[in-house]
Design a protein around this motif. Structure first.
Motif: not given
Length: 529
Positions: A353-359, A504-515
């Motif tokens: 998550w950190t890298l996905a947002l930081l980049l 380009p155009g990729w955005t992070p999405e949440h996936h819950f699997n305990f973590s």
């Protein structure tokens, strides 16, 4: 406990406007909207008496299908005379029999956030087999998470389960929990982490250097998967002095994720674990069998070949409770599984998550490059962690936006929070996803901004539990120090060697699997520095 000040927005309950402060300050109103007999901060006894006075089946007057929306807990509360709707937190009604299960399962993160916006800092969610109460103010969260009296438990009424499958530290309470935590603490303290830091960093360097085969090729790489292949063997070497084959690393990564999906299944918020065999499918049964065999082998090999310098596995094998008894074989295996899952998976998820947002934020990325460059290419050590303060802030901001839908506990006796009755065996806890995005503590909450954690005045102004990625109280994550060391080391080593780019155009999405991982992984391309 005094009721905290709620948000200024006016929520609605079933379409009717409700004062934003009434849900926490004046919950004592009868069905006609008149003030009830309760004082501003009632005790459990006072709430019980008021509920009994209003009638055992009072809720049926305002909602004739009330008992069908969360049948087991509501029936139990009503039979004990605790059925008055004005003494329960507000919340969505849901559907008969299933309550809010469908909506919660479909999108758990935004479901809790919407409920917070509509119902305030405490609300009840109807689910079939439990009374789910969500608290969204740091004071209320502290009331639950920091309790040291046994009033709130992680295992609750299911205490028999650990005796059947084995007990790890999150599954224990009371004296056994304190003794087990005392056994593990030395291996997660600063002194031991300093001793194993070189081992961890060496394993990181060896595996991160292999990424150079993709550098400059334009090949899309799932970095979330690759980080897992880095952190799992490093954890095994550092804590268990053990190495496993590359195939075993891949299998164990799959098996631990399956194990976590089984633990998440009772929450009704995660994908169902795959139980039935199918061509090309690794079933939960197969994964658990492989994981059990791996832990049994690690234990057997250590007993056959003891070490001169104790590691975590040696410590567990030699540990004794106060009565002189050792950990059972089932407890040993379960503890190893939990330690492996927590020791590497939390870092994989949070760093991804950190890298996905930081980049996606070059201004913060440039500041991190400058901090990493100050190491002059040297492998980081624990002494360098204060020098990597912005790397830590980037990680914390990633954890904030990563969030978690719910951090639950079981109420082991009737309680009162915010003036509302919390019946025994209710599931109660904060939604970290909601609290970590609350505009009262986080201005412009959707923005990724690591300076929230470097601005000391902003940090001091926030309530302590406005940010709690590792929990709080007796069950605060024992591996917090190791997680920060791993994250800072990984960020330094990665950016010493590579420049990463998101698709380009990729955005992070949440996936819950305990973590909470990234749905579909973290697709990036690499270039050499």
């Amino acid at each position: 406990m005094n009721a905290p000040q709620l948000a200024s927005a006016t929520p609605t309950t079933n379409g009717c406007p409700v004062s934003a402060t009434s849900s926490a300050v004046e919950p004592n109103r009868d069905s006609a909207g008149q003030p009830g007999p309760l004082p501003p901060n009632p005790t459990v006894r006072q709430v019980r008496e008021a509920s009994s006075a209003q009638g055992r089946w009072a809720s049926l007057k305002t909602d004739p299908l009330w008992l069908t929306r969360s049948p087991l807990p509501l029936l139990s509360a009503s039979m004990r005379g605790l059925g008055a709707p004005t003494l329960s937190p507000p919340g969505p009604r849901g559907l008969p029999l299933v309550g809010c299960t469908r909506a919660m399962r479909r999108e758990p993160f935004e479901f809790f956030r919407r409920c917070t916006a509509e119902y305030g800092d405490i609300y009840r969610v109807p689910v079939p087999a439990g009374n789910l109460v969500v608290v969204n103010h740091p004071d209320y969260a502290s009331h639950v998470m920091d309790d040291a009296t046994g009033r709130y438990s992680m295992i609750g009424p299911f205490g028999i389960v650990p005796s059947l499958v084995g007990a790890a530290i999150p599954m224990l309470e009371g004296g056994k929990f304190r003794q087990r935590r005392r056994m593990l603490m030395p291996m997660f303290g600063r002194r031991h982490l300093a001793r194993v830091a070189d081992v961890i960093a060496d394993e990181f360097v060896t595996r991160i250097d292999r990424w150079s085969a993709w550098a400059g090729t334009g090949q899309v790489v799932d970095l979330q998967h690759e980080i897992a292949q880095v952190t799992l063997p490093a954890f095994l070497r550092a804590m268990f002095s053990s190495s496993i084959t590359e195939q075993e690393i891949r299998n164990t990564d799959v098996d631990l994720r399956t194990f976590m999906s089984l633990m998440a299944a009772p929450t009704l918020m995660s994908p169902r674990p795959k139980l039935l065999p199918w061509p090309g499918r690794t079933t939960a049964i197969k994964s658990m069998r492989r994981l059990w065999m791996l832990t049994r082998r690690l234990i057997r090999d250590r007993r056959t070949h003891p070490l001169d310098t104790p590691d975590l596995l040696s410590l567990l094998l030699d540990a004794r409770y106060d009565d002189g008894s050792p950990l059972s074989e089932r407890d040993l295996s379960m503890e190893l599984m939990i330690l492996m899952a927590g020791g590497y998976e939390t870092v994989v998820a949070s760093l991804s998550w950190t890298l996905a947002l930081l980049l996606a934020h070059p201004q913060h990325l440039e500041k991190l490059y400058a901090e990493v460059d100050a190491l002059d290419g040297a492998m980081p050590t624990p002494d360098d962690q204060p020098r990597l303060a912005f790397a830590r802030a980037c990680f914390d901001e990633g954890q904030r936006l990563q969030g978690h839908p719910l951090n639950p506990r079981f109420a082991m006796d009737d309680d009162v929070i915010g003036g509302y009755l919390i019946p025994r065996y209710s599931i109660v806890g904060p939604s970290l996803y909601s609290i970590h995005r609350d505009p009262r503590w986080w201005p412009d909450p959707e923005m990724y901004d690591p300076t929230r954690f470097t601005d000391e005045s902003a940090v001091r102004a926030r309530p302590r539990l406005a940010f709690m990625p590792f929990g709080s109280g007796p069950h605060h994550c024992i591996g917090t120090g190791m997680a920060y060391m791993n994250a800072q080391f990984l960020l330094a080593l990665i950016f010493q060697r590579y420049r990463l780019s998101l698709l380009p155009g990729w955005t992070p999405e949440h996936h819950f699997n305990f973590s909470v991982t990234l749905k579909g992984g973290l697709p990036i391309t690499l270039a050499r520095v």
